[in-house]
Scaffold this motif. Structure first.
Motif, PDB file in Angstrom:
ATOM      1  N   GLU A 212       0.744  -1.308  -0.021  1.00 52.15           N
ATOM      2  CA  GLU A 212       0.185  -0.003  -0.080  1.00 52.15           C
ATOM      3  C   GLU A 212       0.817   1.199  -0.105  1.00 52.15           C
ATOM      4  O   GLU A 212       0.179   2.181   0.335  1.00 52.15           O
ATOM      5  CB  GLU A 212      -0.906   0.025   1.050  1.00 52.15           C
ATOM      6  CG  GLU A 212      -1.824  -1.212   1.048  1.00 52.15           C
ATOM      7  CD  GLU A 212      -3.045  -1.177   2.349  1.00 52.15           C
ATOM      8  OE1 GLU A 212      -2.722  -0.456   3.132  1.00 52.15           O
ATOM      9  OE2 GLU A 212      -4.046  -1.933   1.972  1.00 52.15           O
ATOM     10  N   ARG A 213       2.116   1.229  -0.452  1.00 56.22           N
ATOM     11  CA  ARG A 213       2.826   2.350  -0.649  1.00 56.22           C
ATOM     12  C   ARG A 213       2.316   3.170  -2.010  1.00 56.22           C
ATOM     13  O   ARG A 213       2.428   4.363  -1.740  1.00 56.22           O
ATOM     14  CB  ARG A 213       4.353   1.954  -0.999  1.00 56.22           C
ATOM     15  CG  ARG A 213       5.287   1.397   0.442  1.00 56.22           C
ATOM     16  CD  ARG A 213       6.406   1.264  -0.094  1.00 56.22           C
ATOM     17  NE  ARG A 213       7.216   0.649   1.015  1.00 56.22           N
ATOM     18  CZ  ARG A 213       8.655   0.434   0.952  1.00 56.22           C
ATOM     19  NH1 ARG A 213       9.208   0.794  -0.200  1.00 56.22           N
ATOM     20  NH2 ARG A 213       8.974   0.101   2.104  1.00 56.22           N
ATOM     21  N   PHE A 214       1.593   2.402  -2.930  1.00 61.42           N
ATOM     22  CA  PHE A 214       1.075   2.868  -3.932  1.00 61.42           C
ATOM     23  C   PHE A 214      -0.336   2.223  -4.161  1.00 61.42           C
ATOM     24  O   PHE A 214      -0.414   1.315  -3.889  1.00 61.42           O
ATOM     25  CB  PHE A 214       2.086   2.757  -5.299  1.00 61.42           C
ATOM     26  CG  PHE A 214       3.313   3.342  -5.639  1.00 61.42           C
ATOM     27  CD1 PHE A 214       3.301   4.667  -5.925  1.00 61.42           C
ATOM     28  CD2 PHE A 214       4.486   2.827  -4.519  1.00 61.42           C
ATOM     29  CE1 PHE A 214       4.778   5.046  -5.783  1.00 61.42           C
ATOM     30  CE2 PHE A 214       5.650   3.408  -4.323  1.00 61.42           C
ATOM     31  CZ  PHE A 214       5.778   4.698  -5.098  1.00 61.42           C
ATOM     32  N   SER A 215      -1.460   3.130  -4.474  1.00 60.41           N
ATOM     33  CA  SER A 215      -2.621   2.643  -4.677  1.00 60.41           C
ATOM     34  C   SER A 215      -2.917   2.118  -6.126  1.00 60.41           C
ATOM     35  O   SER A 215      -2.361   2.577  -7.133  1.00 60.41           O
ATOM     36  CB  SER A 215      -3.732   3.721  -4.640  1.00 60.41           C
ATOM     37  OG  SER A 215      -3.503   4.070  -3.204  1.00 60.41           O
ATOM     38  N   ALA A 216      -3.534   0.855  -6.211  1.00 59.33           N
ATOM     39  CA  ALA A 216      -3.654   0.422  -7.475  1.00 59.33           C
ATOM     40  C   ALA A 216      -4.568   1.123  -8.190  1.00 59.33           C
ATOM     41  O   ALA A 216      -5.607   1.931  -7.663  1.00 59.33           O
ATOM     42  CB  ALA A 216      -4.343  -0.993  -7.471  1.00 59.33           C
ATOM     43  N   PRO A 217      -4.738   1.253  -9.611  1.00 61.28           N
ATOM     44  CA  PRO A 217      -5.774   2.141 -10.254  1.00 61.28           C
ATOM     45  C   PRO A 217      -7.028   1.832 -10.070  1.00 61.28           C
ATOM     46  O   PRO A 217      -7.460   0.414  -9.490  1.00 61.28           O
ATOM     47  CB  PRO A 217      -5.435   1.949 -11.959  1.00 61.28           C
ATOM     48  CG  PRO A 217      -4.155   1.436 -11.853  1.00 61.28           C
ATOM     49  CD  PRO A 217      -3.864   0.794 -10.501  1.00 61.28           C
ATOM     50  N   PRO A 218      -8.144   2.664  -9.937  1.00 58.36           N
ATOM     51  CA  PRO A 218      -9.710   2.222  -9.906  1.00 58.36           C
ATOM     52  C   PRO A 218     -10.043   1.090 -10.880  1.00 58.36           C
ATOM     53  O   PRO A 218      -9.574   1.188 -11.991  1.00 58.36           O
ATOM     54  CB  PRO A 218     -10.318   3.442  -9.922  1.00 58.36           C
ATOM     55  CG  PRO A 218      -9.601   4.475 -10.713  1.00 58.36           C
ATOM     56  CD  PRO A 218      -8.183   3.964 -10.648  1.00 58.36           C
ATOM     57  N   VAL A 219     -10.923   0.152 -10.463  1.00 54.05           N
ATOM     58  CA  VAL A 219     -11.439  -0.799 -11.358  1.00 54.05           C
ATOM     59  C   VAL A 219     -12.650  -0.188 -11.951  1.00 54.05           C
ATOM     60  O   VAL A 219     -13.106  -0.819 -13.029  1.00 54.05           O
ATOM     61  CB  VAL A 219     -11.914  -2.080 -10.351  1.00 54.05           C
ATOM     62  CG1 VAL A 219     -10.493  -2.753  -9.990  1.00 54.05           C
ATOM     63  CG2 VAL A 219     -12.736  -1.677  -9.437  1.00 54.05           C
ATOM     64  N   THR A 220     -13.235   0.802 -11.600  1.00 54.26           N
ATOM     65  CA  THR A 220     -14.381   1.362 -12.003  1.00 54.26           C
ATOM     66  C   THR A 220     -13.963   2.745 -12.942  1.00 54.26           C
ATOM     67  O   THR A 220     -13.167   3.353 -12.461  1.00 54.26           O
ATOM     68  CB  THR A 220     -15.567   1.776 -11.047  1.00 54.26           C
ATOM     69  OG1 THR A 220     -14.801   2.801 -10.090  1.00 54.26           O
ATOM     70  CG2 THR A 220     -16.055   0.541 -10.429  1.00 54.26           C
ATOM     71  N   ASP A 221     -14.641   2.745 -14.224  1.00 55.10           N
ATOM     72  CA  ASP A 221     -13.996   3.896 -15.173  1.00 55.10           C
ATOM     73  C   ASP A 221     -14.939   5.139 -14.535  1.00 55.10           C
ATOM     74  O   ASP A 221     -16.017   4.916 -13.787  1.00 55.10           O
ATOM     75  CB  ASP A 221     -14.644   3.431 -16.401  1.00 55.10           C
ATOM     76  CG  ASP A 221     -13.814   4.430 -17.391  1.00 55.10           C
ATOM     77  OD1 ASP A 221     -12.853   5.316 -16.760  1.00 55.10           O
ATOM     78  OD2 ASP A 221     -14.071   4.403 -18.488  1.00 55.10           O
TER      79      ASP A 221
END
Length: 422
Positions: A212-221
Motif C-alpha cells: 500500500e505504498r502505491f494505490s492500484a488504479p480504480p477498477v471502475t471507470d
C-alpha cells in the motif's frame, strides 16, 4: 483514455522510496546471484550425499535463505517459510528424508534446466507430492537461478497482483503461483519499456502496491474515480519524504562502502600494485571522481580465462602484481550484510590455482563486526573455507594506518600487520 497503470508504473519508477530505486537498481543486488546459485548447489550436494541433516539452523539452506532475506525490502522475511515449525511439523523436509530428497531433486533440476517448460515441469512434479509446508516460497530460490523466468513470491506481491489485475490469487499453492506468474509475464510484456527482462522489477512494483505504498488504479471507470486515484497517487511523494531517514541511511551505507573501496584502491596504487574495482562499482563516484579512476579497465588475460571470472570481477577490490601474473590481495567490504557472498567470490578466486597469493584474502568490516564475522565463519556451510587464511581488516585500523603504510610501506607486510587471521 489515459492508461492509468502506465501512469502508476512511471510514478513508481521515479519515486526515490520505491523498490525500483532502493532495491532493483541497487549495485549490490546483482552481486548476490552467483553466490546464491552456488549455495543452492551446495544444498543439493549435501542432500544427495545424505549429510544435509534434519535441522534448518546451521544448514547451507539457512545460509543462502538468510542471504536472500537480508536483501532490501522485497525479500525481508523470506526465511520464515523455511524455519522449522515443530508444532505443525513443517516444512516437512527436515524430518522426512524422502521429502528432503525430492526438494533436492527440484533444486538440482532447476539448476540444470534452461527453459520455461522444464521449470514448470519441475514445479508440477514436486507439487504432486504435496509436501506439507513446502510451497511457492521456494520460488524465491528459483528467482536467483532464473531471474527472467521465475518471479519472487510473498504475501505483498500476491496482494499487489490481485489489486492491479482484479485477480483472486491465493497464498500457499503452486498452481496459484503459476497462474500469478503467467499474469506477471503478461504485465511485464505490456509495459516492458518501463520494466525489465529481469522479473525482479515487476515483482518490486507489485510488492509496493501490495504494501500500500502505491494505490492500484480504480477498477471502475469515470472521471471522479480517476481524479481521486491520481490525487491519492500524488501522496506517494509525501510518503517518500517520511521515509527520507531510512533512504538516507541506505545511501550512507552505500557511501561508506564506496569510501572504504576508495581507501583500498589508493593504498594499493601507492604500494605499486595494479588495482581492479568491482565491475558493478566502477561508475560510482567518490571525492569528485570515478571510483575506478587510475585502475585497470580489464582483468589480466590469465584471470579472464577462468571459469569463475564472472564472480571474481565482482570482488570489491583486487590488488594485482605489476606484471599481471597474479592477484596479491582481494578485499570484500562487508558493511552491513552477511559475509556469504563475499566468501563465495573469494572461493572462486582461491580455487583458481596459483593465480592468487596465500594470506591475501581480506574481509573488511566495521570494528564491531569482528565477532559476528568469526561466528559466521564457524558455521558448517563455511567449512570449506577454513584453509583460505582469510583475514579480518577492521575499518578503524585501516583508517588509522593507511596513510603511513602508503608512505613508508612496501608489499603486503603493512596490511597484514593491521589485520587478523580469522
Amino acid at each position: 483514455m489515459t492508461d492509468l497503470l502506465r501512469v502508476l508504473i512511471e510514478r513508481w519508477r521515479d519515486n526515490p522510496a520505491a523498490t525500483y530505486r532502493t532495491w532493483f537498481l541497487w549495485d549490490e543486488r546483482l552481486k548476490n546471484f552467483r553466490s546464491i546459485r552456488r549455495g543452492i548447489a551446495q544444498v543439493v550436494e549435501e542432500i544427495e550425499a545424505g549429510t544435509f541433516g534434519n535441522v534448518y539452523r546451521g544448514s547451507p539452506l539457512e545460509t543462502i535463505v538468510g542471504s536472500i532475506a537480508e536483501q532490501r525490502q522485497i525479500f525481508k522475511g523470506a526465511d520464515h517459510a523455511f524455519l522449522w515449525k515443530p508444532k505443525l511439523r513443517i516444512p516437512d523436509i527436515y524430518e522426512n528424508s524422502e521429502n528432503q530428497r525430492a526438494f533436492g531433486r527440484l533444486l538440482h533440476h532447476c539448476c540444470c534446466c534452461s527453459t520455461e517448460r522444464e521449470l514448470i515441469d519441475g514445479i508440477e512434479t514436486i507439487d504432486r507430492l504435496a509436501i506439507k509446508g513446502l510451497g511457492p516460497a521456494v520460488a524465491n530460490l528459483l528467482y536467483f537461478l532464473h531471474p527472467t523466468l521465475m518471479p519472487p513470491f510473498n504475501t505483498a506481491i500476491v496482494n499487489g497482483f490481485n489489486a492491479v489485475t482484479g485477480s483472486k490469487v491465493k497464498l500457499g499453492r503452486w498452481d496459484q503461483y503459476l497462474a500469478m506468474r503467467a499474469g506477471m509475464l503478461r504485465l511485464n510484456q505490456d509495459y516492458r519499456d518501463l520494466l525489465s527482462n529481469d522479473l525482479g522489477a515487476i515483482a518490486g512494483f507489485l510488492f509496493d502496491v501490495g504494501t500500500e505504498r502505491f494505490s492500484a488504479p480504480p477498477v471502475t471507470d469515470g472521471d471522479a474515480a480517476r481524479e481521486a486515484w491520481l490525487a491519492d497517487l500524488s501522496k506517494a511523494r509525501e510518503t517518500a519524504k517520511k521515509l527520507e531517514g531510512s533512504i538516507a541511511a541506505a545511501r550512507e551505507n552505500d557511501r561508506t562502502h564506496t569510501e572504504i573501496q576508495a581507501w583500498l584502491r589508493d593504498l594499493g596504487l601507492a604500494l605499486g600494485y595494479k588495482v581492479w574495482v568491482a565491475a558493478n562499482d566502477r561508475g560510482r563516484t567518490y571525492d569528485g571522481s570515478r571510483l575506478a579512476a587510475g585502475c585497470l579497465d580489464t582483468l589480466p588475460a590469465s584471470i579472464e580465462s577462468l571459469s569463475g571470472v564472472e564472480s571474481i570481477r565482482l570482488i570489491d577490490i583486487l590488488w594485482i602484481e605489476p606484471d599481471d601474473t597474479r592477484v596479491i590481495a582481494a578485499f570484500e567490504v562487508e558493511h552491513t550484510t552477511s559475509i556469504y557472498s563475499g566468501i563465495v567470490r573469494m572461493l572462486d578466486l582461491a580455487l583458481s590455482g596459483d593465480l592468487h597469493a596465500a594470506g591475501g584474502l581480506f574481509l573488511v568490516a566495521p570494528d564491531t563486526r569482528e565477532e559476528e564475522v568469526r561466528a559466521q565463519l564457524h558455521r558448517p556451510a563455511f567449512s570449506r573455507v577454513a584453509d583460505l587464511q582469510v583475514r579480518f581488516l577492521p575499518y578503524g585500523e585501516l583508517e588509522r594506518h593507511k596513510d603511513a603504510i602508503a608512505r613508508f610501506g612496501s608489499g603486503m607486510k603493512g596490511i597484514q600487520g593491521i589485520s587478523r587471521v580469522l
